[in-house]
Design a protein around this motif. Structure first.
Motif, short mmCIF file in Angstrom:
data_model
loop_
_atom_site.label_atom_id
_atom_site.label_comp_id
_atom_site.label_asym_id
_atom_site.label_seq_id
_atom_site.Cartn_x
_atom_site.Cartn_y
_atom_site.Cartn_z
N ALA A 43 1.51 38.86 -7.00
CA ALA A 43 0.52 39.13 -5.97
C ALA A 43 1.01 40.37 -4.96
O ALA A 43 0.16 41.16 -4.67
N ASP A 44 2.29 40.71 -4.71
CA ASP A 44 2.78 41.75 -3.92
C ASP A 44 2.30 43.12 -4.56
O ASP A 44 1.82 44.11 -4.12
N GLY A 45 2.61 42.96 -5.84
CA GLY A 45 2.42 44.35 -6.69
C GLY A 45 0.91 44.78 -6.64
O GLY A 45 0.33 45.83 -6.66
N TYR A 46 -0.01 43.60 -6.53
CA TYR A 46 -1.48 43.79 -6.74
C TYR A 46 -1.84 44.44 -5.40
O TYR A 46 -2.62 45.48 -5.64
N HIS A 47 -1.52 44.03 -4.24
CA HIS A 47 -1.62 44.76 -2.99
C HIS A 47 -1.34 46.06 -2.85
O HIS A 47 -2.10 46.79 -2.32
N GLN A 48 -0.19 46.35 -3.32
CA GLN A 48 0.15 47.66 -3.15
C GLN A 48 -0.56 48.63 -3.95
O GLN A 48 -1.01 49.70 -3.74
N LEU A 50 -4.23 52.85 -12.92
CA LEU A 50 -4.30 52.14 -12.00
C LEU A 50 -5.35 50.83 -11.84
O LEU A 50 -5.38 49.96 -11.66
N GLN A 51 -6.77 51.61 -12.09
CA GLN A 51 -7.84 50.91 -12.11
C GLN A 51 -7.84 49.78 -13.15
O GLN A 51 -8.32 48.41 -12.82
N HIS A 52 -7.28 49.76 -14.27
CA HIS A 52 -7.14 48.87 -15.50
C HIS A 52 -6.05 47.86 -14.99
O HIS A 52 -6.47 46.59 -15.33
N ARG A 53 -5.14 48.16 -14.14
CA ARG A 53 -4.01 46.94 -13.73
C ARG A 53 -4.86 46.01 -12.74
O ARG A 53 -4.65 44.86 -12.89
N LEU A 54 -5.65 46.75 -11.89
CA LEU A 54 -6.36 46.13 -10.88
C LEU A 54 -7.26 45.01 -11.55
O LEU A 54 -7.57 43.88 -11.25
N ASP A 55 -8.18 45.78 -12.41
CA ASP A 55 -9.18 44.90 -13.19
C ASP A 55 -8.52 43.58 -13.74
O ASP A 55 -8.94 42.54 -14.10
#
Length: 997
Positions: A308-313, A729-734
């Motif tokens: 979860a922390d990596g996602y917020h960064q 970066l957008q792919h990792r968030l999606d």
């Protein structure tokens, strides 16, 4: 066919050249060929056979003909045989030379010359021989076609070997069949027997092959049916095999269909049990899938919690990048302005580096002013450039004038030299033309003299030839006169002998009780008897006919002499008394002079053409001389004008070019300087403009970074992301958001949560039960397929067997028909009662013809006692068809010819040979055989029988035939006046001919 002359050289026992004049021997009708044993009597007959067929009879022919050469001949003498004969109305001459191993002309050793043949025909109209062929094959085919018989037939028909026919009388049917088969060419009937036997064997093999194929299909049906079929114990070709096989096949097919029905039922039950097991397995697998799905969802939720922390960064980094995108246009504008300014500054530095140092500190305006000054100075050099180009053309034109002057000098010199010898050349060419004209006139005169000289020479040659022919004709007249006188004397002598013995001839016509034609008495107590030398009417008429023929030959010889004498007188009148050699020399001299004159006259056209060419060349050189003189006169004024114009142009150019080497060099210097100054001024103005645009871009970038919330433009540039980083970066968030949604959806499914609460699924047990059910289905299906294949295979094999039987039925009928015909032709059939083969049947018909023809002469030879008859009775267990019996009129009994005595066998074989000659002659197309030879056997006859045999042979002359007898019997030398004697000696044999004509 009539033989005229035979010439043999180095052939057989004859070491030298020998000649046989058959015309002289044949004039008597009957002639004798005699000589001691081994002298070469048979070689004379071999020479006739070799000339006709290129081979000698029987075993005497060996190798390539090298054995025909006489051992007595000298190494330089070649073996040669020449035969002159008349056949089918054509007079031919055949010459054959066998291969000859002769000494080499150079060096030692020997070489082998090939065999040679010549065929010539006498042209009666032209009175000369003409060549027909030199090919061995063509000559052989021509002679065989004309005679209508092969070499074997010729040796049996024309060269009658009595020993062979004596053996023929005593031989069995098989030996007779071989001889008759060669003579009458009945091998085609033997080929019919052979073809029928081959067809019988072929048909039998096809029938056996069909039965074997049927039995093979039966074995295949037994293999397919297993124990349900039993095969009949029958071999191919035996009756009943087909019916037994078809019956066994029907039983096997019924059993196989019952087994197929049972297999269908077993397969249906196994498939039902398999369906239940498959449904149970599907339920267990679904339960296992749901349980595993719930466990995997719980594991994925725990993993999301840890990350979860990596996602917020990543969310925060994406937000800064979106703000920096508002500053990106100003950053790009500032970078473009900076790059453009760097390029303009570099271009200005390069342009100033090419200028002199005096322009290093000049601005853009100063550089542009200096460029305008250089262009104005360059415009002032246009007139000087045109003057310089004109000067170049003047120099080239001055050089051309000098070159033309030298060329004209050469033309003038050459023309003067050639024209100096013109008169002498013209006189020589004129002399050649006059000589050729004289030769042409001489050739015409000689041409007129040639033809009369040739005709006179031809007449002289005919005169010489007619003179020789006159000598020959005179000699022939003398010989014909002598023969006519001799024939008349013989006729008168024969007539006197007949008159002396006329009483015996009249007594032979007396009948007891009938009145005598001379005295009228009815009793004849002591009639006159014919003595041994009695001459009958036929003999007298024959002598009279011979005398008349001799008179006709004498008259013909006299007519020919008169004709030749007239031709000789005509030739002498045309040729004169000059000899042929002198006339030939005159003709040769005329031809030589004519050829020489023609050769000289042929050069007339060439000489005249050379004279015309020489005159044209003179006119051409005179014209060239005048034109060169005119050009030389006008060239001086033009040279002076060019020199004056050149001096003026050189002065003008010296002032215009200054320190430069030429006006063009000075102009090039000014052009380059103006271009460099113009380029430097342009680059200086561009550099000033790009510096101002870079300053404006820095101001706009600073304002845009402040409005976006960044402290400096550098911070805004650092927050920007490139396209690849932004997409990553957008792919990792999606992906994180999608995974979170998927885990929540699985955990919320009702059936998945319900399955997780149940005990673990036993998939292995369910799969094992389903596999067992599937195995039982496969076993049942295999049993069903095997039963179906068995039925299909039995049906296929049964249908093929039935088709094979239908196809075999015509073959079996054909075999039965061909077997009957083959047995009938081979003489093995029960329908052939006499066991007579087809060829024997044909030969029996020929033998019957031969026996009938032979009986005519045999009855005369035997005083009516014997008659030859053909018999087709069987001898022992052998076959019938070629039996030959003799009927004895004294006893009335018929007996085999092998029981005849030696003398009886001789005249029976002679009659058989003559009869065979007549039949074979008719078989060969009716070719007339005017010359025959009979070999030996006369020594076994008594005087009376010999007289009767000679009377028969003498009767052959009625057909204008001549008969040669080859014999050792001394009494024949007294009875036959025309003789050809072979005398042998250490140096070889020679021929002596006497008593003919």
């Amino acid at each position: 066919m009539r033989l005229h002359r035979l010439d043999i050289t180095a052939f057989g026992p004859f070491g030298g050249s020998q000649t046989v004049d058959f015309d002289e021997l044949s004039a008597a009708g009957l002639f004798l060929l005699h000589g001691p044993t081994g002298a070469g009597k048979t070689s004379v007959l071999d020479g006739v056979c070799y000339a006709l067929y290129g081979a000698v009879p029987g075993a005497r022919q060996s190798g390539q003909g090298l054995t025909l050469r006489s051992d007595h001949a000298t190494p330089a003498t070649r073996t040669s045989v020449t035969l002159e004969l008349t056949v089918a109305g054509r007079r031919l001459e055949i010459t054959r030379q066998p291969p000859w191993e002769r000494p080499k002309k150079r060096g030692s050793g020997s070489t082998l010359d090939k065999a040679q043949s010549w065929l010539r025909e006498y042209d009666g109209a032209a009175g000369s021989w003409k060549d027909l062929s030199r090919s061995h094959q063509e000559i052989g085919e021509e002679i065989t076609q004309l005679l209508g018989m092969s070499r074997e037939q010729f040796c049996q028909v024309v060269l009658l070997p009595q020993g062979d026919f004596a053996r023929f009388l005593r031989a069995d049917a098989e030996a007779r069949g071989k001889l008759l088969g060669r003579l009458f060419d009945t091998h085609r009937f033997a080929e019919v027997e052979k073809r029928l036997a081959e067809r019988r064997r072929t048909a039998e093999a096809q029938v056996r092959e069909g039965d074997a194929a049927l039995l093979a299909d039966a074995h295949r049906m037994q293999q397919a049916a297993g124990d349900a079929m039993e095969l009949p114990e029958l071999a191919p070709g035996e009756p009943g095999l087909a019916e037994a096989v078809l019956s066994a096949a029907a039983v096997a097919r019924a059993t196989a269909r019952e087994q197929l029905t049972i297999a269908h039922c077993g397969l249906a039950a196994a498939e039902s049990r398999q369906a239940v097991a498959e449904r149970d397995l599907a339920d267990v697998r679904e339960l296992d899938r749901l349980q595993r799905r719930f466990a995997q969802a719980r594991e994925r939720a725990a993993l999301l919690e840890e990350r979860a922390d990596g996602y917020h960064q990543a969310q925060a980094r994406m937000e800064r990048a979106r703000k920096a995108e508002a500053v990106a246009p100003a950053l790009e504008l500032r970078e473009a302005a900076e790059a453009e300014h760097r390029r303009a500054a570099a271009a200005e530095a390069r342009a100033r580096g090419l200028l002199p140092e005096t322009f290093a500190e000049a601005g853009a305006a100063g550089l542009a002013s200096a460029a305008r000054r250089s262009a104005e100075e360059l415009g002032g050099l246009d007139s000087a450039r045109r003057a310089e180009q004109r000067l170049g053309r003047l120099v080239a034109e001055r050089a051309d004038l000098e070159h033309e002057e030298r060329s004209d000098e050469d033309v003038l010199q050459e023309a003067e030299t050639w024209l100096a010898g013109w008169e002498e050349s013209r006189a020589g060419l004129q002399q050649d033309v006059e000589s050729a004209q004289e030769a042409a006139t001489r050739a015409e005169q000689l041409s007129v003299q040639r033809e009369p000289a040739r005709k006179r020479l031809a007449a002289a040659r005919q005169r010489d030839e007619f003179a020789r022919d006159t000598d020959d004709a005179q000699r022939q007249v003398i010989e014909a006169t002598e023969r006519a006188l001799k024939a008349r004397a013989e006729w008168l002598e024969v007539k006197e002998q007949r008159l002396n013995g006329i009483a015996a001839e009249l007594a032979a016509q007396l009948t007891e009780g009938a009145p005598c034609a001379v005295c009228g008495a009815t009793e004849h107590p002591a009639p006159a008897r014919k003595d041994a030398g009695h001459v009958d009417r036929e003999t007298e008429e024959s002598a009279l006919a011979a005398s008349q023929r001799a008179d006709e030959q004498r008259a013909e010889a006299e007519r020919r002499l008169a004709f030749v004498q007239r031709a000789l007188a005509a030739a002498q009148g045309e040729a004169g008394d000059t000899s042929t050699e002198e006339l030939a020399a005159q003709v040769e001299e005329l031809e030589r002079e004519y050829t020489q004159a023609r050769g000289l006259a042929s050069a007339l056209h060439t000489a005249a053409e050379q004279l015309r060419q020489a005159e044209r060349e003179r006119e051409r050189r005179l014209t060239a001389q005048r034109e060169a003189a005119v050009r030389t006169a006008s060239r001086g004024a033009r040279r002076d004008a060019l020199d004056r114009e050149r001096t003026a142009l050189e002065a003008e150019l010296a002032e215009a070019r200054g320190d430069a080497g030429s006006v063009a060099v000075r102009a090039a210097q000014l052009e380059r300087q103006a271009a460099l100054l113009t380029d430097a001024a342009d680059t200086a103005r561009v550099a000033e403009d790009t510096a101002q645009r870079l300053k404006d871009a820095d101001a706009r970038l600073a304002d845009a970074a402040f409005r976006a919330g960044f402290d400096t433009p550098g911070a805004a540039a650092a927050a920007l992301l490139d396209d690849a980083a932004h997409r990553d970066l957008q792919h990792r968030l999606d992906a994180w958001q999608a995974e979170e949604a998927a885990v929540r959806a699985v955990l919320a499914e009702t059936d998945t949560a319900e399955a997780a609460r149940q005990p673990d699924a036993d998939v292995t047990g369910a799969e094992r039960a389903a596999a067992d059910a599937a195995g039982r289905v496969r076993e049942a299906a295999s049993a069903r397929d095997a039963a179906a294949r068995r039925c299909a295979e039995l049906d296929r094999l049964s249908a093929r067997a039935a088709t094979g039987l239908r196809r075999l039925a015509p073959l079996r009928e054909e075999y039965d028909r061909v077997a009957r015909l083959s047995a009938l032709a081979a003489g093995t059939s029960a329908d052939n009662e006499r066991k007579m083969r087809l060829e024997s049947y044909v030969l029996a018909a020929r033998l019957e013809q031969v026996a009938a023809a032979a009986t005519v002469r045999l009855q005369r030879m035997s005083s009516g006692r014997y008659t030859l008859v053909h018999s087709d009775d069987r001898s022992g267990r052998g076959r019938s068809g070629l039996g030959l019996h003799v009927v004895d009129a004294w006893t009335g009994r018929e007996r085999d010819t092998s029981t005849l005595s030696g003398g009886e066998t001789f005249f029976a074989s002679l009659a058989l040979a003559l009869g065979l000659a007549d039949v074979v002659t008719d078989e060969a197309g009716g070719v007339r055989l005017d010359t025959l030879f009979i070999d030996e056997g006369f020594g076994s006859l008594d005087d009376q029988t010999l007289d009767e045999v000679l009377d028969v042979l003498d009767a052959l002359r009625e057909r204008d035939r001549s008969v040669g007898i080859v014999s050792h019997v001394a009494d024949l030398r007294r009875r036959i006046h025309a003789q050809l004697e072979v005398v042998k000696g250490r140096s070889g044999s020679v021929l002596r001919q006497r008593g003919g004509g």
